[in-house]
Design an enzyme around this catalytic site. Structure first.
Site, PDB file in Angstrom:
ATOM      1  N   CYS A  21       0.852  -1.192   0.000  1.00  0.00           N
ATOM      2  CA  CYS A  21       0.000   0.000   0.000  1.00  0.00           C
ATOM      3  C   CYS A  21       0.889   1.243   0.000  1.00  0.00           C
ATOM      4  CB  CYS A  21      -0.894   0.046   1.225  1.00  0.00           C
ATOM      5  SG  CYS A  21      -1.831  -1.460   1.546  1.00  0.00           S
ATOM      6  N   HIS A  77       0.769   5.031  -1.452  1.00  0.00           N
ATOM      7  CA  HIS A  77       0.088   5.906  -0.487  1.00  0.00           C
ATOM      8  C   HIS A  77       0.974   6.341   0.673  1.00  0.00           C
ATOM      9  CE1 HIS A  77      -3.855   5.305  -2.337  1.00  0.00           C
ATOM     10  NE2 HIS A  77      -3.729   3.998  -2.253  1.00  0.00           N
ATOM     11  N   ARG A  85     -13.111  -0.753  -1.968  1.00  0.00           N
ATOM     12  CA  ARG A  85     -11.940   0.045  -2.325  1.00  0.00           C
ATOM     13  C   ARG A  85     -10.659  -0.796  -2.174  1.00  0.00           C
ATOM     14  NH1 ARG A  85     -10.315   3.632  -5.790  1.00  0.00           N
ATOM     15  NH2 ARG A  85      -8.592   2.188  -5.964  1.00  0.00           N
ATOM     16  N   CYS A 123      -7.781  -1.898  -4.808  1.00  0.00           N
ATOM     17  CA  CYS A 123      -6.344  -1.620  -4.681  1.00  0.00           C
ATOM     18  C   CYS A 123      -5.539  -2.924  -4.735  1.00  0.00           C
ATOM     19  CB  CYS A 123      -6.058  -0.819  -3.413  1.00  0.00           C
ATOM     20  SG  CYS A 123      -6.485   0.943  -3.611  1.00  0.00           S
TER      21      CYS A 123
END
Lengths: 203, 272
Positions: free
Chosen positions: B180, B184, B229, B233
């Site tokens: 992630c 991010h 979501r 991802c």
């Protein structure tokens, strides 16, 4: 004993704390949760989320390996790079543009046999014309020209795309050759995109 | 009437590049109009799911012909105000930490005797598929509007969830070596032209994101929850299909909620 340490860590984790203050989880516990997410995946898919040694170190150190780990990664990943047998690292820049533009392949929603692209534009600026580019990686505008189209630099770029950890342990860039996500041909084409004087990268 | 608003909406939230072309004051007006729309149940299609969720909550269903109204989401049986803002949390009756979706499935099974396999099969709505979960989450999350997230951390299992969530956030795997954090963990980064919120630290971007989920996705004509979501991802990460309501997804949610404390929940929102 461990529980006490954990609790003490959480006491310190008050209001405006930082993410790095969250006590580290035991890696074996983390892997149990990983299994919970993909318990129903096929064995082939499950294998993809098992960690190799480099992934493990980069994950656990948040991409800041110690000096010893840094050197170990370089040694291990270097061994994985296979250069073209004839020594020619330059393919066709026009096909390289397709490799750079396309981000398909490898997703669970992709039909089998979907073209696998390098998606370089997702992370890099490469040409003046293409304004839809990402910023996770540095701009590669004028890459070959800035290196005087030096063949040794082109060879280094081949290795970089094949496995970026050879130069930059825990790089955020995918190991396109090592994982066989791209073929040798596609990597050569991407090198040509960077190093051909006619390529829009160098215009 | 409703149709018309959706059309305006699609234009209003094509902000990004379009906003720049419109010029500063024009785009500000657009964004202001979009804000008003979110808070107007007549203009925000997400409220269709809120209404449906409200009906589902009180409907007697399952082999026990019971409603969910006695389900305890952490604030007491049937208490909905602020429950979403304090999840995931530990539930003694199940001896587990659960996010809202896991808890709802648990209540459906234990209280109603509903076939949760069927509910999970319909977890993501689409053409011809109505999702009970999307409706229930919209209804319940909406009851935390105006409040801040506060992740319960008194129980050791809640602490474990948070620590594991952080580790999963940083865990690089798959053919692309993505975690992630690859996408991010920095402010102001983007992939192609899509802005990437930074969740590596508590603050503005984590708050703005988490305070606006669940959301009505205009491009999908569906109300979506965080489970969807993260599914998306993980798809981009070239990971396998993540299991709905698994503990790993709950751990990630605990982490994201922790980073988002101190904001103000306003859902369902509307997103591209």
């Amino acid at each position: 004993m461990k529980n006490i340490v954990l609790a003490a860590g959480f006491l310190a984790f008050g209001g405006g704390a930082f993410a790095q203050d969250i006590p580290k989880a035991d890696p074996a516990t983390v892997e149990k949760y990983v299994q919970s997410i993909w318990s129903k995946a096929s064995p082939e898919w499950q294998a993809r989320v098992k960690l190799d040694e480099t992934q493990r170190i980069c994950s656990e150190t948040n991409n800041t390996p110690s000096q010893a780990q840094f050197e170990a990664i370089i040694a291990r990943e270097k061994a994985s790079v296979a250069y073209p047998a004839d020594g020619n690292v330059m393919g066709d820049w026009k096909r390289g543009m397709v490799v750079a533009q396309r981000g398909t392949g490898g997703q669970f929603s992709d039909a089998p046999g979907t073209y696998q692209g390098g998606n370089c534009f997702a992370c890099h600026e490469l040409t003046k014309e293409e304004v839809s580019y990402g910023t996770l990686g540095p701009s590669l505008l004028g890459y070959g020209k800035n290196r005087k189209f030096d063949p040794a630099e082109a060879k280094a770029a081949f290795a970089k795309i094949y496995n970026p950890h050879v130069v930059f342990p825990c790089s955020q860039m995918p190991r396109f050759g090592h994982t066989k996500f791209l073929t040798e041909e596609q990597i050569k084409d991407a090198v040509a995109l960077l190093f051909s004087p006619d390529s829009p990268v160098n215009k | 009437m409703k149709r018309l608003s959706v059309a305006i909406l699609a234009t209003a939230i094509g902000f990004g590049a379009a906003g720049i072309a419109l010029g500063q004051s024009e785009s500000e007006k657009e964004i202001e109009r979009y804000r008003e729309m979110i808070n107007d149940p007549m203009a925000n299609p997400g409220y269709l799911w809120v209404d449906k969720g409200e009906a589902l909550w009180s409907e007697k269903r399952g082999s026990k012909a019971a409603s969910l109204e006695v389900c305890n989401l952490g604030k007491g049986a049937g208490k909905l105000e602020g429950a979403f803002a304090e999840m995931p949390r530990y539930f003694a009756d199940a001896d587990r930490v659960m996010d809202l979706e896991q808890r709802l499935l648990w209540c459906m099974d234990k209280i109603q005797g509903v076939d949760t396999a069927d509910v999970v099969k319909r977890r993501f709505g689409g053409p011809g598929v109505e999702s009970d979960m999307q409706a229930l989450v919209a209804f319940i999350a909406n009851k935390s509007n105006g409040m801040s997230y506060k992740l319960p951390l008194a129980h050791a299992k809640e602490q474990e969830m948070l620590s594991v969530g952080k580790a999963l956030f940083d865990r690089r795997a798959g053919q692309m070596d993505f975690s992630c954090a690859t996408c991010h963990a920095d402010e102001g980064k983007r992939i192609r032209l899509q802005g990437l919120p930074d969740f590596s630290k508590p603050g503005k971007e984590a708050k703005a994101t988490m305070d606006s989920w669940p959301t009505y996705r205009v491009s999908q004509s569906q109300l979506r929850t965080m489970q969807h979501r993260l599914w998306d991802c993980y798809r981009q990460m070239r990971h396998p299909v993540p299991e709905y309501g698994s503990d790993g997804i709950t751990a990630l949610t605990s982490y994201l909620v922790k980073m988002a404390e101190g904001g103000e929940i306003n859902v369902p929102s509307i997103k591209r």
